[in-house]
Design an enzyme around this catalytic site. Structure first.
Site, PDB file in Angstrom:
ATOM      1  N   CYS A  86      16.256 -48.113 -38.031  1.00 26.42           N
ATOM      2  CA  CYS A  86      14.854 -48.166 -37.624  1.00 26.42           C
ATOM      3  C   CYS A  86      13.983 -47.287 -38.538  1.00 26.42           C
ATOM      4  CB  CYS A  86      14.740 -47.777 -36.150  1.00 26.42           C
ATOM      5  SG  CYS A  86      13.169 -48.225 -35.404  1.00 26.42           S
ATOM      6  N   HIS A 203      19.098 -51.152 -33.220  1.00 30.20           N
ATOM      7  CA  HIS A 203      19.739 -49.854 -32.956  1.00 30.20           C
ATOM      8  C   HIS A 203      21.186 -50.010 -32.502  1.00 30.20           C
ATOM      9  CE1 HIS A 203      16.216 -47.115 -33.093  1.00 30.20           C
ATOM     10  NE2 HIS A 203      15.527 -48.192 -32.783  1.00 30.20           N
ATOM     11  N   GLU A 205      23.355 -47.658 -32.349  1.00 30.36           N
ATOM     12  CA  GLU A 205      23.740 -46.460 -31.583  1.00 30.36           C
ATOM     13  C   GLU A 205      23.262 -46.543 -30.138  1.00 30.36           C
ATOM     14  OE1 GLU A 205      21.035 -46.789 -33.087  1.00 30.36           O
ATOM     15  OE2 GLU A 205      19.518 -45.320 -32.529  1.00 30.36           O
TER      16      GLU A 205
END
Lengths: 230, 85
Positions: A86, A203, A205
């Site tokens: 990002c 994302h 994560e």
């Protein structure tokens, strides 16, 4: 294996990355303050999501001048893994670690949603545990995620298999409707020439547990272990 | 050394989609400005700098644009003549 997570003023996914690496992956992680000049022996560098320097001037434009970015660039140049997520993708582009740029979403709205991405190349340091063409679910949260690059660069990325992820429908179709920000050719993630710097808007994560709606990001992190440990 | 003031105009690269400009253009048409053909929204930056002369100041600001103020992939820039600040 040690993951170094760079914290810029305005980073907000550094804790998510830390948690994914330590709790889910079971590996060592450390925060690296942007003003430091020491990667603390990290094997893998994560440039996390957020709004470094309030996105002043352009997203990522000021963060690339943070002192630690000199060490991150040297680490990348030496072939070390750098994962830009990002805002980290925006910073990597501004720093010249990746080609192209991220511009304001075509619909001008901040988009916070779960998207689907298709694995375009599963023979990389970051995707070797995915099937070619596999559809993954991950969240996006950005206002400036429209990937653009000159046509010759886009052609080069395509020819060299460096488009790693594309926004796609559930059945794998690459459609305008699946594209959350107007990115050229639905590009969601690209890798550098050396194959060690990955930038992506979604994302991984934040997609590491069924509790969060998806665990599809886990294998991205595990893929790094496979390659780097080998 | 003298102090100079230089204005910089940064605009989206021609040919690239400019959603912000398009949104403003459409709003203007809604207001009745039907003759509006195109609108582009960019940034206006004022730099004050010390330099030996105006030309040097302009060269310096051009360098600033190339390195930071504008993104070479997505933006064009124009600088105005340096004026004493």
């Amino acid at each position: 294996m040690k993951f170094g997570i760079v914290t810029f003023p305005g980073s907000n996914c550094d804790y998510d990355a830390f948690q994914a690496v330590t709790d889910i992956l079971g590996e060592e992680a450390t925060y690296i303050w942007h003003k430091d000049h020491d990667l603390q022996g990290s094997d893998v560098i994560i440039l996390p999501g957020g709004f470094s320097y309030g996105d002043y001037l352009r997203a990522g434009a000021i963060a690339r001048f943070s002192p630690i970015m000199q060490e991150v660039a040297a680490h990348a140049k030496a072939g070390g893994p750098v994962l830009g997520i990002c805002n980290g993708f925006q910073i990597a582009c501004e720093a010249g670690l990746l080609p192209g740029a991220l511009m304001r979403n075509s619909h001008l709205q901040f988009v916070s949603a779960e998207v689907r991405i298709r694995v375009e190349n599963s023979d990389t340091m970051y995707t070797n545990l995915y099937e070619p063409g596999e559809i993954l679910r991950m969240p996006v949260a950005h206002g400036d995620g429209r990937y653009v690059a000159p046509v010759d660069i886009l052609e080069e990325l395509e020819a060299e298999g460096r488009v790693i992820f594309r926004y796609a429908d559930a059945d794998g179709t690459i459609s305008a409707g699946a594209n959350p920000n107007g990115s050229e050719r639905n590009i969601a993630g690209i890798i550098n020439e050396g194959g060690n710097v990955l930038g992506m808007m979604p994302h991984p994560e934040r997609a590491c547990s069924p509790l969060l709606g998806s665990s599809d990001g886990v294998r991205l992190l595990e893929s790094i272990l496979v390659r780097v440990a080998a | 050394m003298a102090k100079f003031r230089i204005a910089v105009h940064i605009t989206p690269r021609k040919g690239l989609l400019d959603p912000q400009g398009n949104a403003v253009r459409d709003a203007l048409r809604t207001l009745g400005f039907n003759a509006v053909k195109d609108v582009h929204v960019g940034r206006y930056i004022i730099v004050e700098t010390d330099a030996y002369d105006a030309l040097t100041a302009e060269d310096t600001v051009t360098d600033m644009c190339a390195k930071l103020l504008a993104n070479p992939v997505t933006e064009d820039f124009d600088i105005e003549s340096a004026v004493p600040a």
